[in-house]
Design a protein around this motif. Structure first.
Motif, PDB file in Angstrom:
ATOM      1  N   LEU A   1      26.804 -22.890   2.160  1.00  0.00           N
ATOM      2  CA  LEU A   1      25.461 -23.328   2.150  1.00  0.00           C
ATOM      3  C   LEU A   1      25.249 -23.867   3.672  1.00  0.00           C
ATOM      4  O   LEU A   1      24.129 -23.678   4.223  1.00  0.00           O
ATOM      5  CB  LEU A   1      25.209 -24.512   0.879  1.00  0.00           C
ATOM      6  N   LEU A   2      26.158 -24.370   4.384  1.00  0.00           N
ATOM      7  CA  LEU A   2      25.929 -25.324   5.513  1.00  0.00           C
ATOM      8  C   LEU A   2      25.864 -24.235   6.729  1.00  0.00           C
ATOM      9  O   LEU A   2      25.118 -24.501   7.587  1.00  0.00           O
ATOM     10  CB  LEU A   2      27.025 -26.581   5.674  1.00  0.00           C
ATOM     11  N   PHE A   3      26.918 -23.385   6.586  1.00  0.00           N
ATOM     12  CA  PHE A   3      27.100 -22.706   7.979  1.00  0.00           C
ATOM     13  C   PHE A   3      26.755 -20.995   7.828  1.00  0.00           C
ATOM     14  O   PHE A   3      26.638 -20.395   8.523  1.00  0.00           O
ATOM     15  CB  PHE A   3      28.508 -22.654   8.413  1.00  0.00           C
ATOM     16  N   PHE A   4      26.155 -20.683   6.619  1.00  0.00           N
ATOM     17  CA  PHE A   4      25.710 -19.323   6.525  1.00  0.00           C
ATOM     18  C   PHE A   4      24.217 -19.291   5.730  1.00  0.00           C
ATOM     19  O   PHE A   4      23.292 -18.919   6.579  1.00  0.00           O
ATOM     20  CB  PHE A   4      26.503 -18.521   5.493  1.00  0.00           C
ATOM     21  N   VAL A   5      24.005 -20.050   4.614  1.00  0.00           N
ATOM     22  CA  VAL A   5      22.707 -19.895   4.044  1.00  0.00           C
ATOM     23  C   VAL A   5      21.622 -20.636   4.870  1.00  0.00           C
ATOM     24  O   VAL A   5      20.459 -20.001   5.088  1.00  0.00           O
ATOM     25  CB  VAL A   5      22.707 -20.396   2.692  1.00  0.00           C
TER      26      VAL A   5
ATOM     27  N   GLY B   1      38.152 -26.385 -12.353  1.00  0.00           N
ATOM     28  CA  GLY B   1      37.943 -25.278 -11.359  1.00  0.00           C
ATOM     29  C   GLY B   1      36.812 -25.359 -10.617  1.00  0.00           C
ATOM     30  O   GLY B   1      36.590 -24.881  -9.373  1.00  0.00           O
ATOM     31  N   ALA B   2      35.681 -25.742 -11.238  1.00  0.00           N
ATOM     32  CA  ALA B   2      34.415 -25.721 -10.478  1.00  0.00           C
ATOM     33  C   ALA B   2      34.335 -27.039  -9.290  1.00  0.00           C
ATOM     34  O   ALA B   2      33.799 -26.440  -8.321  1.00  0.00           O
ATOM     35  CB  ALA B   2      33.271 -26.173 -11.475  1.00  0.00           C
ATOM     36  N   ALA B   3      35.043 -27.752  -9.538  1.00  0.00           N
ATOM     37  CA  ALA B   3      35.161 -29.005  -8.747  1.00  0.00           C
ATOM     38  C   ALA B   3      35.966 -28.374  -7.378  1.00  0.00           C
ATOM     39  O   ALA B   3      35.889 -28.577  -5.949  1.00  0.00           O
ATOM     40  CB  ALA B   3      36.069 -30.245  -9.188  1.00  0.00           C
ATOM     41  N   LEU B   4      37.159 -27.452  -7.568  1.00  0.00           N
ATOM     42  CA  LEU B   4      37.759 -26.737  -6.563  1.00  0.00           C
ATOM     43  C   LEU B   4      36.954 -25.853  -5.521  1.00  0.00           C
ATOM     44  O   LEU B   4      37.188 -25.784  -4.476  1.00  0.00           O
ATOM     45  CB  LEU B   4      39.022 -26.384  -7.177  1.00  0.00           C
ATOM     46  N   ALA B   5      35.904 -25.489  -6.249  1.00  0.00           N
ATOM     47  CA  ALA B   5      34.998 -24.427  -5.457  1.00  0.00           C
ATOM     48  C   ALA B   5      33.886 -25.036  -4.851  1.00  0.00           C
ATOM     49  O   ALA B   5      33.331 -24.474  -3.939  1.00  0.00           O
ATOM     50  CB  ALA B   5      34.465 -23.578  -6.527  1.00  0.00           C
ATOM     51  N   ILE B   6      33.760 -26.440  -4.890  1.00  0.00           N
ATOM     52  CA  ILE B   6      32.847 -27.102  -4.325  1.00  0.00           C
ATOM     53  C   ILE B   6      32.991 -27.357  -2.350  1.00  0.00           C
ATOM     54  O   ILE B   6      31.777 -26.850  -1.983  1.00  0.00           O
ATOM     55  CB  ILE B   6      32.730 -28.583  -4.569  1.00  0.00           C
ATOM     56  N   PRO B   7      34.198 -27.260  -1.976  1.00  0.00           N
ATOM     57  CA  PRO B   7      34.115 -27.133  -0.508  1.00  0.00           C
ATOM     58  C   PRO B   7      33.809 -25.744   0.022  1.00  0.00           C
ATOM     59  O   PRO B   7      33.264 -25.587   0.876  1.00  0.00           O
ATOM     60  CB  PRO B   7      35.661 -27.493  -0.547  1.00  0.00           C
TER      61      PRO B   7
END
Length: 314
Positions: A20-24, A8-14
């Protein structure tokens, strides 16, 4: 179980990588630039010396009036969207037959099928001195009226543009209440108004909160509506930020204005949420069920009776 959680955690990585890349990262970069300064006539930003000077400049009387105007348009537009959208959503959820709701939802979404800028320019034509509104009201008012390039025109435009974002969450919230609870309230003697304020409205709180946030947050940063319909009288912070980045080439001041706008949005939501919490607190305290000793004994007995024989023996 650990393997399931890892999958489940791996599915949330994208999704996390996207945020992180386009907001944070862009937000942190804007905050970092806001502490810098404009190095010269041809420079856009420099960060070798960090200070709060750009924030002081952003909150100066020259720009503070624009922040006030933006907050007024944001709160006023959100309230008007709720006052207009709530009856429509209520009617769609409770008064319209289910087979016709799909068509009505499609009609609500029709404005979104047209470009945001095109819709706003359409209102520019309607509100112009030669437009339909002025032509209709001029015989009554004795001449053409100046609606375009005013703060009221901006308010009208934002209500039109963001109204579907209020109607849809409210419709979903009202629809989930269901007719059973409302009929039960009426069977217990409550009228329509009492049923609405004691049953329908409290159970619709998630939809109301979602609608308010969906309208208020993007409305505060609106740039197109204020530019097309507001002119100098309807100036909003989005125009100031764009002007600092594109015309003045002062990225530090533009970043400071953007950060101040985000803080104002967050603070306004927090204050409004706290005020609503204080207003609703007496109602929750009055409706809270307090079990006395006899009631508690009856509850324990009912719970024991509901247990199966195997649970009792164990």
């Amino acid at each position: 179980m650990p393997k399931t959680r890892s999958a489940g955690a791996a599915l949330a990585i994208p999704a996390w990588a996207w945020l992180l890349l386009f907001f944070v990262a862009p937000v942190l970069l804007v905050v970092y630039f806001s502490f810098g300064y404009k190095p010269g006539i041809f420079g856009t930003h420099a960060t070798d010396i960090l200070s709060f000077d750009r924030y002081i400049e952003a909150m100066s009387p020259t720009f503070f009036t624009t922040f006030q105007n933006t907050l007024w348009v944001g709160i006023g537009g959100t309230v008007l969207c709720f006052l207009v959208g709530a009856p429509v959503a209520y009617w769609m959820a409770f008064k319209v037959r289910p087979e016709r709701r799909g068509l009505l939802i499609a009609l609500v979404l029709v404005p979104f099928w047209t470009n945001f800028l095109v819709r706003t320019i359409g209102w520019q034509i309607i509100l112009s001195p030669e437009g339909a509104v002025s032509q209709f009201l001029s015989p009554v008012l004795g001449g053409p009226i100046e609606l375009l390039y005013t703060r009221e025109a901006v308010l009208l435009g934002v209500v039109y543009n963001y109204l579907p974002l209020m109607i849809l969450p409210l419709f979903v919230a009202f629809d989930r209440v269901g007719p059973a609870l409302r009929e039960a309230s009426k069977d217990l003697g409550a009228g329509k108004i009492t049923t609405f304020f004691r049953v329908t409205l409290p159970l619709s709180q998630p939809g109301i909160i979602a609608g308010v946030l969906l309208v208020f947050i993007p409305l505060m940063g609106d740039y197109i509506t204020a530019t097309v319909l507001g002119g100098a009288k309807g100036n909003m912070v989005g125009q100031l930020v764009a002007a600092q980045f594109q015309t003045a080439q002062n990225w530090a001041l533009g970043s400071a204005m953007a950060v101040v706008l985000m803080l104002i949005i967050t603070l306004t939501i927090a204050v409004c949420g706290f005020i609503i919490y204080l207003i609703a607190l007496p109602f929750r305290m009055r409706n809270r069920l307090v079990l006395g000793p006899a009631d508690a004994a009856e509850t324990d007995a009912a719970a024991a009776a509901a247990k199966t024989p195997s649970e009792v023996s164990s």
